[in-house]
Design a protein around this motif. Structure first.
Motif, PDB file in Angstrom:
ATOM      1  N   MET A   1      16.731 -18.069   3.055  1.00 32.40           N
ATOM      2  CA  MET A   1      18.177 -17.850   3.156  1.00 32.40           C
ATOM      3  C   MET A   1      18.466 -16.542   3.870  1.00 32.40           C
ATOM      4  O   MET A   1      17.670 -15.605   3.865  1.00 32.40           O
ATOM      5  N   ASN A   2      19.639 -16.470   4.475  1.00 31.75           N
ATOM      6  CA  ASN A   2      20.034 -15.242   5.174  1.00 31.75           C
ATOM      7  C   ASN A   2      20.444 -14.136   4.213  1.00 31.75           C
ATOM      8  O   ASN A   2      20.214 -12.953   4.466  1.00 31.75           O
ATOM      9  N   ALA A   3      21.086 -14.519   3.098  1.00 30.14           N
ATOM     10  CA  ALA A   3      21.613 -13.505   2.188  1.00 30.14           C
ATOM     11  C   ALA A   3      21.935 -14.132   0.844  1.00 30.14           C
ATOM     12  O   ALA A   3      22.101 -15.358   0.718  1.00 30.14           O
ATOM     13  N   LEU A   4      22.016 -13.266  -0.164  1.00 29.24           N
ATOM     14  CA  LEU A   4      22.581 -13.599  -1.463  1.00 29.24           C
ATOM     15  C   LEU A   4      23.831 -12.745  -1.646  1.00 29.24           C
ATOM     16  O   LEU A   4      23.961 -11.680  -1.022  1.00 29.24           O
ATOM     17  N   TYR A   5      24.729 -13.179  -2.521  1.00 24.92           N
ATOM     18  CA  TYR A   5      25.991 -12.473  -2.713  1.00 24.92           C
ATOM     19  C   TYR A   5      26.185 -12.132  -4.187  1.00 24.92           C
ATOM     20  O   TYR A   5      25.998 -12.990  -5.062  1.00 24.92           O
ATOM     21  N   ILE A   6      26.558 -10.876  -4.458  1.00 23.87           N
ATOM     22  CA  ILE A   6      26.863 -10.497  -5.832  1.00 23.87           C
ATOM     23  C   ILE A   6      28.211 -11.097  -6.205  1.00 23.87           C
ATOM     24  O   ILE A   6      29.222 -10.860  -5.536  1.00 23.87           O
TER      25      ILE A   6
ATOM     26  N   THR B   1      25.047 -15.412  -6.186  1.00 21.97           N
ATOM     27  CA  THR B   1      25.287 -16.778  -5.735  1.00 21.97           C
ATOM     28  C   THR B   1      24.618 -17.009  -4.383  1.00 21.97           C
ATOM     29  O   THR B   1      24.428 -16.069  -3.598  1.00 21.97           O
ATOM     30  N   TYR B   2      24.263 -18.265  -4.145  1.00 23.39           N
ATOM     31  CA  TYR B   2      23.533 -18.621  -2.930  1.00 23.39           C
ATOM     32  C   TYR B   2      24.027 -19.978  -2.424  1.00 23.39           C
ATOM     33  O   TYR B   2      24.572 -20.779  -3.192  1.00 23.39           O
ATOM     34  N   PRO B   3      23.847 -20.271  -1.125  1.00 23.51           N
ATOM     35  CA  PRO B   3      24.256 -21.576  -0.596  1.00 23.51           C
ATOM     36  C   PRO B   3      23.468 -22.691  -1.279  1.00 23.51           C
ATOM     37  O   PRO B   3      22.266 -22.556  -1.530  1.00 23.51           O
ATOM     38  N   ASP B   4      24.138 -23.783  -1.590  1.00 26.92           N
ATOM     39  CA  ASP B   4      23.469 -24.905  -2.259  1.00 26.92           C
ATOM     40  C   ASP B   4      22.224 -25.315  -1.473  1.00 26.92           C
ATOM     41  O   ASP B   4      22.250 -25.404  -0.246  1.00 26.92           O
TER      42      ASP B   4
END
Length: 407
Positions: free
Chosen positions: A200-205, A148-151
């Motif tokens: 983006m700074n990061a993605l999240y599992i 998931t990533y920030p919109d």
């Protein structure tokens, strides 16, 4: 910073796609799996259950080799075909309750190793090693890791524009879901998507911690290593945070650890303000409030303010609070993964099913709570902490066998 690449997928022949794709292998009960295999020769489950052809159960490296053989047979029968050019794949799942839309792509193992792809769950080393050996033999990913990533407005605009046109794949499955897939192949759109992910700074599992960990182990064993090899990436489905749906897992426990009902309630009263809600179904409405079903009645448990002394984001998480304050010290459950006294229920009707199982004396007490928020998940991942097992039930649940990533 995240490096998210287009790739050439292996895709089902359009004539077979609704017959080929399957749910995750682990979700099938034995009878359902047998029926699928018996009546659908095109199901991807034949690849994952290669011994069915000979009515023989196999395991280990022998099974891995036969998985590869079945996969090659599907190619020979033209059930699968190679895409002609690199693409991002917009994937949409429409259920009764939600529509999920994201991008299937290749995510970087280097980003995973450098904590640019962040984790919130612990993994079991043995499972990582087994799946790594499986990947080494078969040479493909078929079930994407859910990231998931920030919109992002620019990515959303590309998706919106492309999905106005006819889908490359459009099909339904027996679970009464509609699935659509659009290819993005034009250089301008690919550049926008790649560039905005990189900003983006990061993605999240969200789901797939073991799959990503196993892919990392595999990459560390492979040669040559320029960083650009396909085994330095893993199949992913990237979805905006606002489109992710997180549900809770209820906890059910056998026995009260030698306590009577009254003794158990007295112990809880030291920590919670307790209200008897009777037979009416009760669900909590705020963080740090829990529901409990015991001996035919629902209770609300409100954490006393004196316990609001949280040291980090994990300590404030309701699943961790339940473990720290009730499951371990009062009910004697130390190992949340392996203790057979505890079970977990997910889904929108989990409180009703919890009541039923306790009324039928399969369990003695059950607990419910609010779902984990995406902000909590990110805070825990950013702090390098891990949630207790079964803290989140995350949707969408993805199909296997739709887009295959070979390496």
């Amino acid at each position: 910073m995240p490096k998210v690449l287009p790739f050439k997928a292996v895709l089902p022949n359009k004539a077979f796609v609704s017959l080929v794709v399957s749910r995750s292998y682990e979700t099938y009960k034995k009878k359902e799996l047998k029926a699928k295999l018996a009546y659908n020769p095109y199901s991807f489950l034949h690849i994952l259950t290669p011994g069915f052809k000979f009515q023989h159960e196999i395991s280990g490296v022998q099974r891995f080799n036969m998985v590869k053989n079945r996969y090659l047979e599907f190619h020979e029968r033209e059930v699968y075909e190679y895409d002609t050019q690199e693409a991002y794949y917009i994937y949409r799942i429409q259920t009764h309750h939600n529509i999920y839309t994201g991008i299937i792509a290749a995510a970087s193992i280097e980003d995973y190793k450098n904590d640019v792809i962040k984790k919130h769950e612990d993994t079991i080393q043995k499972r990582e090693e087994v799946f790594k050996e499986y990947l080494k033999v078969v040479g493909f990913n078929t079930e994407p890791v859910l990231l998931t990533y920030p919109d992002d407005d620019a990515i959303n605009a590309v998706i919106e524009k492309r999905t106005q046109g006819e889908a490359d794949y459009n099909f339904a499955v027996v679970e009464q879901q509609l699935h659509s897939l659009w290819k993005i192949v034009d250089k301008e759109s690919i550049a926008i998507i790649a560039g905005h992910f990189e900003s983006m700074n990061a993605l999240y599992i969200a789901d797939g911690h073991h799959r990503s960990a196993s892919s990392k182990l595999l990459a560390e064993e492979m040669f040559p290593q320029t960083g650009n090899e396909k085994y330095n990436y893993f199949l992913s489905f990237l979805i905006p945070e606002s489109n992710l749906h997180i549900s809770e897992f209820n906890r059910l426990v056998k026995g009260l650890n030698g306590l009577t009902k009254e003794e158990f309630l007295f112990r809880l009263d030291e920590i919670f303000r307790i209200e008897n809600r009777g037979i009416e179904l009760y669900k909590p409405s705020k963080k740090h409030h829990f529901s409990m079903y015991l001996d035919g009645e629902f209770y609300s448990l409100y954490l006393r303010k004196s316990y609001y002394n949280f040291q980090d984001p994990l300590g404030e998480l309701d699943t961790q609070l339940l473990y720290n304050l009730i499951l371990e010290p009062i009910l004697g459950i130390h190992d949340l993964r392996n203790d057979n006294r505890i079970a977990y229920l997910s889904g929108k009707d989990n409180s009703i099913r919890m009541k039923k199982l306790i009324d039928e004396k399969e369990f003695d007490v059950g607990f419910g709570m609010l779902p984990v928020a995406i902000t909590e998940l990110k805070q825990i991942a950013d702090a390098g902490l891990q949630m207790p097992p079964k803290s989140t039930y995350i949707e969408p649940k993805l199909l296997s066998g739709l887009t295959i990533y070979e390496f």
